[in-house]
Design an enzyme around this catalytic site. Structure first.
Site, PDB file in Angstrom:
ATOM      1  N   CYS A  35     -19.641  44.449 -74.704  1.00 30.68           N
ATOM      2  CA  CYS A  35     -21.101  44.503 -74.692  1.00 30.68           C
ATOM      3  C   CYS A  35     -21.634  43.352 -75.539  1.00 30.68           C
ATOM      4  O   CYS A  35     -20.871  42.617 -76.171  1.00 30.68           O
ATOM      5  CB  CYS A  35     -21.625  45.842 -75.214  1.00 30.68           C
ATOM      6  N   CYS A  38     -20.586  43.209 -79.125  1.00 28.52           N
ATOM      7  CA  CYS A  38     -19.227  42.699 -79.337  1.00 28.52           C
ATOM      8  C   CYS A  38     -19.265  41.185 -79.522  1.00 28.52           C
ATOM      9  O   CYS A  38     -18.550  40.628 -80.354  1.00 28.52           O
ATOM     10  CB  CYS A  38     -18.334  43.034 -78.146  1.00 28.52           C
ATOM     11  N   ASP A 437     -34.612   7.073 -58.760  1.00 28.40           N
ATOM     12  CA  ASP A 437     -34.332   5.640 -58.797  1.00 28.40           C
ATOM     13  C   ASP A 437     -34.031   5.222 -57.351  1.00 28.40           C
ATOM     14  O   ASP A 437     -33.713   6.062 -56.507  1.00 28.40           O
ATOM     15  CB  ASP A 437     -33.127   5.386 -59.701  1.00 28.40           C
ATOM     16  N   ASP A 640     -28.653   6.776 -61.335  1.00 28.66           N
ATOM     17  CA  ASP A 640     -27.212   6.536 -61.370  1.00 28.66           C
ATOM     18  C   ASP A 640     -26.794   5.432 -62.320  1.00 28.66           C
ATOM     19  O   ASP A 640     -25.609   5.246 -62.566  1.00 28.66           O
ATOM     20  CB  ASP A 640     -26.705   6.169 -59.969  1.00 28.66           C
ATOM     21  N   ASP A 644     -31.232   3.802 -65.924  1.00 25.47           N
ATOM     22  CA  ASP A 644     -31.884   5.095 -65.684  1.00 25.47           C
ATOM     23  C   ASP A 644     -31.689   6.061 -66.850  1.00 25.47           C
ATOM     24  O   ASP A 644     -32.340   7.115 -66.899  1.00 25.47           O
ATOM     25  CB  ASP A 644     -31.320   5.752 -64.417  1.00 25.47           C
TER      26      ASP A 644
END
Length: 754
Positions: A35, A38, A437, A640, A644
């Site tokens: 739970c 825990c 981009d 990429d 960027d």
């Protein structure tokens, strides 16, 4: 794929890439968490070990990430960490060091619930008989023997965890069950010794049977939810064909492969390690790793990834990475890390769980006293209090978020979408703009030199030679296009340096040259002879570079133009479709490009994007995002390249395109494992689905406890029914989370993403 996919045992940067680095880390597999409380107890116990900076446990998978203080030796703390977990009432399992795979579940895990069911069956038959007006309940002594075996045999593990909670001055569901069932058993034992045949042994026995069965089913469901990591790791074959110096083949365990070994892979076989292809050509099925259903053609010099399948042709390759250093293992580690991370919404459940057990104990006490004051017998008041303790077990609350996160991140990984952490799930909420981009994201990023127009007095060959010398050694897509047209790699220019956002400069053949955007043009602009060519190239959507000769002291606005270079970059398959899907989701799409305005506008028109900004430097892209934020918009950025990275880090959700640079991946919140723009709407779809599942699970967990606790306190639930309801609540949450494992991107078939 970027090399930034490092194993989790090493120091790593946070998802935003901005926080200060932390110390090394260790991963523990903790058995027995049941739970949310825990989780807190395990984390608290580990945090007390000297040298530990923080600990983060995942109830759904059992994996616990321990971050150590800088300078701490992980090996020196392993024994202390194991003891701390054991003292808290749990156990640490140790995975195989080479594979990193999760240890298999115990083959006899079903024995405990099966035995509990057999012991509880007579009580269940007795309760059914009571409903039919028959007395099928075993004799008192038989009830005592069966219930005692259940209480102190089947319930031994519950007592151990409850005692661990008491020692650490916390509460957990085992403490609630232990108190409740012990009270029912003790009351029935006293009544039996006093000759009273109206006993309640069935209450404690059936509750323990339900808890045992519920634990077993939860474990199976959690195992299914976390199956993505095991599925990935199982892709690596157990054996490999290694070649000696004479080329003779030898079958060896994959774990014995080392970097530099030469291996042979036959058609239909899985590649055992990351390698560089030396001999042969073949199609390779990388679908299990990237989600790409089409075969990828491989030839000498290409990289091969562990776990992928050679479809045709025998290949010979040299091993570049093994074990945990392979791309397969690193992706699996990141999938597991994302599943183990804690979504911000989990903090709400954590705050509730922190006070839940003490509050429930108080409610149970009030229930007992209230029924006594109302004139009920002590045993009746006690049974109602026991029902409160049992039905309030916070299993569903603890499972609500981690089960959904594990299932969602696993489904995303199978489709080729890699989440850095669970925070991305919430970052995807409320997005209004998705910005792309252009080059390498919406286009292939492999431009070709489509036109080269020199000024009078300069030949095409001369202009191409000078441009190639400036681009020698560069990995920029436009540089590769120039070198490909020149037919080789010439001697690099001297005094070379990059001009961020503008281009490059250097000295070639004694001439000071610049090559790049129109920001490098002389103050008078382009020569009239090239202006018409420039306009025509822009109309066709070409990217343009200008070759300018200058003096060493001249500014970017000085010098004379030698030539205009026009580059054509093919659009990525599915780019327009991806934009259309995003717009259908109600999102505004935009393109942020460093290209000239005419070329960027032409490309945006091709993709169906209305909002386009061109001639942007890296900092300009980040500034554009800041402007949207000032308008109250939430923005996802897809890119990429290195340029960027600032925008990816500044975005509410940064998405790195597959095949991009390490910098882009490091700055993003999630990565696409293949360069397919259609994965962008797919990523948003799975993130939204995961968020909805988390919200549904938490809503159900809170509603269940809100309704069930008062019902039990008012006498509407017996302890046995309360145990069944508690188990059903947990399984409902897990079942809802497991629906995410069937998620697939729009338009994809089950075969493509198996």
């Amino acid at each position: 794929m970027p090399d930034d996919l490092s194993p989790r045992a090493a120091a790593s940067h946070p998802p935003d890439g901005n926080a200060a680095p932390t110390g090394p880390g260790l991963d523990l597999l903790v058995e027995g968490m049941s739970c949310a409380s825990c989780v807190r107890r395990v984390e608290r116990a580990l945090a007390k070990v000297p040298g530990v900076e923080s600990a983060q446990a995942n109830f759904a998978t059992g994996h616990t990430r321990v971050r150590l203080r800088p300078g701490t030796d992980p090996a020196a703390l392993e024994e202390a960490l194991d003891k701390a977990v054991e003292k808290a009432g749990y156990a640490v399992l140790h995975p195989e060091p080479e594979s990193g795979a999760t240890p298999p579940r115990r083959a006899v895990a079903w024995l405990l619930p099966a035995l509990a069911g057999l012991l509880a069956l007579p009580f269940l038959a007795g309760m059914v008989g009571m409903g039919l007006g028959r007395d099928w309940m075993p004799p008192p002594l038989a009830q005592f023997v069966l219930a005692t075996l259940m209480q102190f045999g089947i319930g031994a593990g519950i007592y151990r965890k409850a005692w661990g909670a008491v020692r650490s001055l916390t509460g957990n569901m085992e403490l609630l069950v232990a108190i409740g069932t012990t009270a029912a058993w003790a009351l029935s034992t006293v009544l039996m010794l006093n000759g009273d045949h109206h006993l309640y042994f069935e209450a404690s026995a059936l509750v323990l049977a339900f808890v045992s069965l519920g634990r077993f089913l939860e474990e199976r469901a959690r195992h299914a939810a976390a199956g993505a990591v095991e599925t990935l790791l199982k892709l690596r074959p157990d054996t490999a064909t290694r070649l000696d110096e004479q080329g003779r083949e030898e079958e060896v365990p994959t774990a014995r492969l080392r970097r530099g070994d030469r291996i042979a892979i036959r058609p239909g076989a899985r590649i055992p390690a990351d390698a560089e292809l030396e001999e042969g050509e073949a199609g390779v099925d990388e679908s299990a790793l990237t989600g790409e259903s089409r075969a990828v053609s491989k030839s000498p010099g290409d990289a091969l990834a562990a776990g992928t399948v050679v479809l045709d042709g025998r290949l010979v390759a040299r091993v570049t990475a093994t074990g945990k250093d392979t791309r397969l293992a690193r992706i699996a580690a990141l999938v597991e890390e994302a599943g183990s991370s804690r979504a911000p919404i989990q903090r709400l459940a954590d705050r509730v769980s922190a006070v839940f057990v003490p509050v429930v104990l108080a409610i149970a006490l009030v229930t007992f006293l209230g029924w006594l004051l109302a004139g009920a017998a002590a045993q009746v008041a006690l049974l109602h209090a026991v029902a409160v303790l049992v039905v309030a077990c916070p299993c569903a609350l603890g499972l609500a978020t981690p089960a959904a996160v594990v299932a969602g991140t696993g489904a995303a990984a199978r489709a080729g979408i890699l989440l850095r952490d669970a925070e991305a799930i919430e970052r995807a909420r409320g997005l209004s703009v998705v910005a792309f981009d252009k080059t390498g994201t919406l286009t292939e990023g492999r431009p070709r030199l489509a036109a080269l127009v020199p000024v009078a007095g300069v030949t095409r060959e001369e202009a191409l030679r000078l441009a190639a010398r400036l681009q020698a050694g560069s990995e920029h897509p436009l540089a590769r296009a120039v070198l490909a047209e020149a037919g080789g790699t010439p001697q690099p220019a001297e005094s070379f340096r990059a001009l961020p956002g503008r281009g490059v400069e250097g000295v070639a053949e004694g001439r000071h040259l610049r090559l790049g955007s129109d920001r490098l043009l002389p103050e008078g602009g382009a020569p009239e002879a090239l202006a018409a060519a420039s306009a025509e190239q822009a109309r066709q959507g070409y990217s343009q570079s200008w070759l300018v000769e200058s003096t060493p002291a001249s500014t970017p606005g000085g010098g004379c133009v030698l030539a205009l270079l026009g580059f054509e970059d093919a659009p990525r398959a599915g780019a327009a479709e991806a934009v259309a899907r995003l717009q259908a989701m109600g999102l505004r799409t935009a393109m942020l490009s460093g290209d000239n305005e005419a070329a960027a506008t032409a490309a945006a028109r091709r993709f169906g994007i209305d909002d386009v900004a061109a001639r942007l430097l890296p900092e300009d892209k980040a500034a554009r995002l800041a402007a949207w934020h000032a308008e109250g918009r939430r923005v996802a950025m897809v890119g990429d390249g290195v340029n960027d990275a600032p925008a990816l880090a500044a975005a509410d959700l940064g998405i790195a395109m597959g095949g991009g640079t390490d910098a882009a991946f490091a700055a993003a919140h999630l990565a696409l494992l293949r360069p397919d723009p259609r994965l962008v709407p797919a990523a948003l779809s799975v993130l939204h689905a995961t968020w909805r599942t988390i919200a549904q699970n938490l809503g159900w967990a809170f509603a269940f406890n809100t309704l069930a606790i008062p019902a039990a306190a008012l006498g509407g639930l017996s302890p046995a029914l309360a145990g069944g309801a508690m188990a059903l609540s947990s399984l409902t949450v897990l079942g809802n989370a497991l629906r995410l494992t069937r998620w697939k991107p729009e338009g994809e078939t089950a075969r493509e993403h198996r």
